[in-house]
Design a protein around this motif. Structure first.
Motif, mmCIF file in Angstrom:
data_model
loop_
_atom_site.group_PDB
_atom_site.id
_atom_site.type_symbol
_atom_site.label_atom_id
_atom_site.label_comp_id
_atom_site.label_asym_id
_atom_site.label_seq_id
_atom_site.Cartn_x
_atom_site.Cartn_y
_atom_site.Cartn_z
ATOM 1 N N PHE A 162 33.964 42.408 56.362
ATOM 2 C CA PHE A 162 34.486 43.314 55.349
ATOM 3 C C PHE A 162 35.537 42.600 54.501
ATOM 4 C CE2 PHE A 162 32.727 46.174 58.455
ATOM 5 C CZ PHE A 162 32.197 47.207 57.692
ATOM 6 N N LYS A 163 35.433 42.764 53.179
ATOM 7 C CA LYS A 163 36.451 42.288 52.249
ATOM 8 C C LYS A 163 37.095 43.524 51.619
ATOM 9 C CE LYS A 163 34.314 37.824 51.192
ATOM 10 N NZ LYS A 163 33.849 36.903 50.117
ATOM 11 N N TYR A 164 38.384 43.663 51.858
ATOM 12 C CA TYR A 164 39.114 44.883 51.491
ATOM 13 C C TYR A 164 40.183 44.520 50.472
ATOM 14 C CZ TYR A 164 41.717 49.248 52.446
ATOM 15 O OH TYR A 164 42.357 50.456 52.350
ATOM 16 N N VAL A 165 40.141 45.159 49.302
ATOM 17 C CA VAL A 165 41.048 44.818 48.208
ATOM 18 C C VAL A 165 41.776 46.070 47.726
ATOM 19 C CG1 VAL A 165 41.224 43.878 45.877
ATOM 20 C CG2 VAL A 165 39.536 42.934 47.465
ATOM 21 N N GLY A 166 43.076 45.935 47.502
ATOM 22 C CA GLY A 166 43.825 47.043 46.928
ATOM 23 C C GLY A 166 45.196 47.177 47.565
ATOM 24 N N PRO A 167 45.979 48.097 47.021
ATOM 25 C CA PRO A 167 45.631 48.977 45.899
ATOM 26 C C PRO A 167 45.616 48.241 44.555
ATOM 27 C CG PRO A 167 47.890 49.377 46.602
ATOM 28 C CD PRO A 167 47.318 48.398 47.572
ATOM 29 N N VAL A 168 44.702 48.673 43.685
ATOM 30 C CA VAL A 168 44.577 48.108 42.344
ATOM 31 C C VAL A 168 44.492 49.259 41.345
ATOM 32 C CG1 VAL A 168 43.433 45.998 43.140
ATOM 33 C CG2 VAL A 168 42.047 47.986 42.516
ATOM 34 N N PRO A 169 44.696 48.987 40.058
ATOM 35 C CA PRO A 169 44.535 50.045 39.054
ATOM 36 C C PRO A 169 43.123 50.633 39.100
ATOM 37 C CG PRO A 169 45.632 48.136 38.100
ATOM 38 C CD PRO A 169 45.150 47.715 39.453
ATOM 39 N N PRO A 170 42.966 51.896 38.710
ATOM 40 C CA PRO A 170 41.668 52.575 38.852
ATOM 41 C C PRO A 170 40.656 52.189 37.770
ATOM 42 C CG PRO A 170 43.254 54.071 37.871
ATOM 43 C CD PRO A 170 44.024 52.819 38.228
ATOM 44 N N PHE A 171 40.360 50.891 37.677
ATOM 45 C CA PHE A 171 39.455 50.400 36.634
ATOM 46 C C PHE A 171 38.054 50.999 36.744
ATOM 47 C CE2 PHE A 171 42.434 46.694 36.968
ATOM 48 C CZ PHE A 171 42.936 46.762 35.676
ATOM 49 N N ASN A 172 37.615 51.297 37.962
ATOM 50 C CA ASN A 172 36.269 51.832 38.146
ATOM 51 C C ASN A 172 36.164 53.316 37.816
ATOM 52 O OD1 ASN A 172 34.136 49.890 39.504
ATOM 53 N ND2 ASN A 172 36.130 49.334 40.351
#
Length: 251
Positions: free
Chosen positions: A232-242
């Motif tokens: 698993f590759k887990y990224v965040g928190p990031v801006p809600p670009f999606n």
């Protein structure tokens, strides 16, 4: 000399004046600050009126500003390379789309985006499972092995198509199982394109900040459950670009 404009990074739901430091796009050390209208602000920096190249450096600069702002505020990301001619044009944008931005900010309030990718670790084992699970594939492999190589071209094409179809079906099943386990702790989710034979899930989740730890725990539980099989590759928190991408078409 090129005309100067205002590069817009994101919209936030406050009109308090803020300066986020000399982190503007373009590597000139431009300060990033806010221009407000009523209880909204656009986060901007001075910028040449130019079309920025879509490069890793420029995209990273754009995203880093938004990430800095979202440390303190809920944000609506604005599409890369949105440049207004003046501060007044920025205020007009906020005025004309005020209701839209307010509604989106309400939807994004206290929420963050978390990204999860899931990849099979051992493709040899996965392909062996496909053979073991599919009687027709197993029989065709045995048929090919028993023939001279110059008589197996059509069978090899057919075998490749069967394996590909089985692989895609297996990806769908296992990816859906992981997705179902994670979406329970999210407000919304998006599935994105997967790449290569071993990626089975590439998804973004919109998560309320109050449930971020719960989501973290679910990812940890899945990592333990599939240990040895799935990475698993887990990224965040990031801006809600999606989930939000404000597009501006200047008239």
């Amino acid at each position: 000399m090129m005309e100067e404009g205002k590069y817009i990074y994101c919209i936030m739901g406050t009109n308090e004046g803020r300066n986020f430091g000399p982190i503007g796009i373009g590597d000139r050390g431009d300060g990033v600050y806010t221009i407000g209208y009523q209880d909204l602000s656009a986060v901007i920096s001075n910028s040449p009126m130019t079309k920025y190249v879509v490069s890793r450096e420029n995209m990273t600069a754009h995203e880093k500003v938004i990430e800095e702002v979202m440390k303190d505020y809920s944000v609506l990301p604005v599409r890369f390379c949105t440049v207004a001619t003046s501060a007044e044009e920025v205020r007009n944008l906020l005025r004309k789309r005020y209701t839209e931005f307010k509604n989106l900010l309400r939807d994004m309030d206290n929420k963050t985006e978390l990204g999860v990718r899931a990849l099979w670790k051992n493709m040899n084992a996965i392909f062996q499972e496909i053979v073991d699970e599919n009687k027709k594939i197993k029989q065709l492999r045995e048929k090919i092995a028993a023939k001279p190589s110059d008589q197996t071209y059509a069978d090899k094409i057919a075998l490749g198509e069967m394996v590909k179809a089985s692989l895609e079906a297996k990806k769908e099943r296992e990816g859906r199982e992981i997705l179902d386990g994670l979406k329970k702790s999210s407000v919304d989710f998006r599935t994105n394109k997967i790449y290569g034979d071993n990626m089975i899930l590439n998804a973004a989740f919109l998560v309320d900040r109050s449930r971020e730890k719960e989501f973290d725990n679910q990812v940890d539980e899945l990592s333990t459950k599939y240990d040895g099989r799935i990475k698993f590759k887990y990224v965040g928190p990031v801006p809600p670009f999606n989930f939000v991408n404000i597009v501006v078409k200047w008239k």
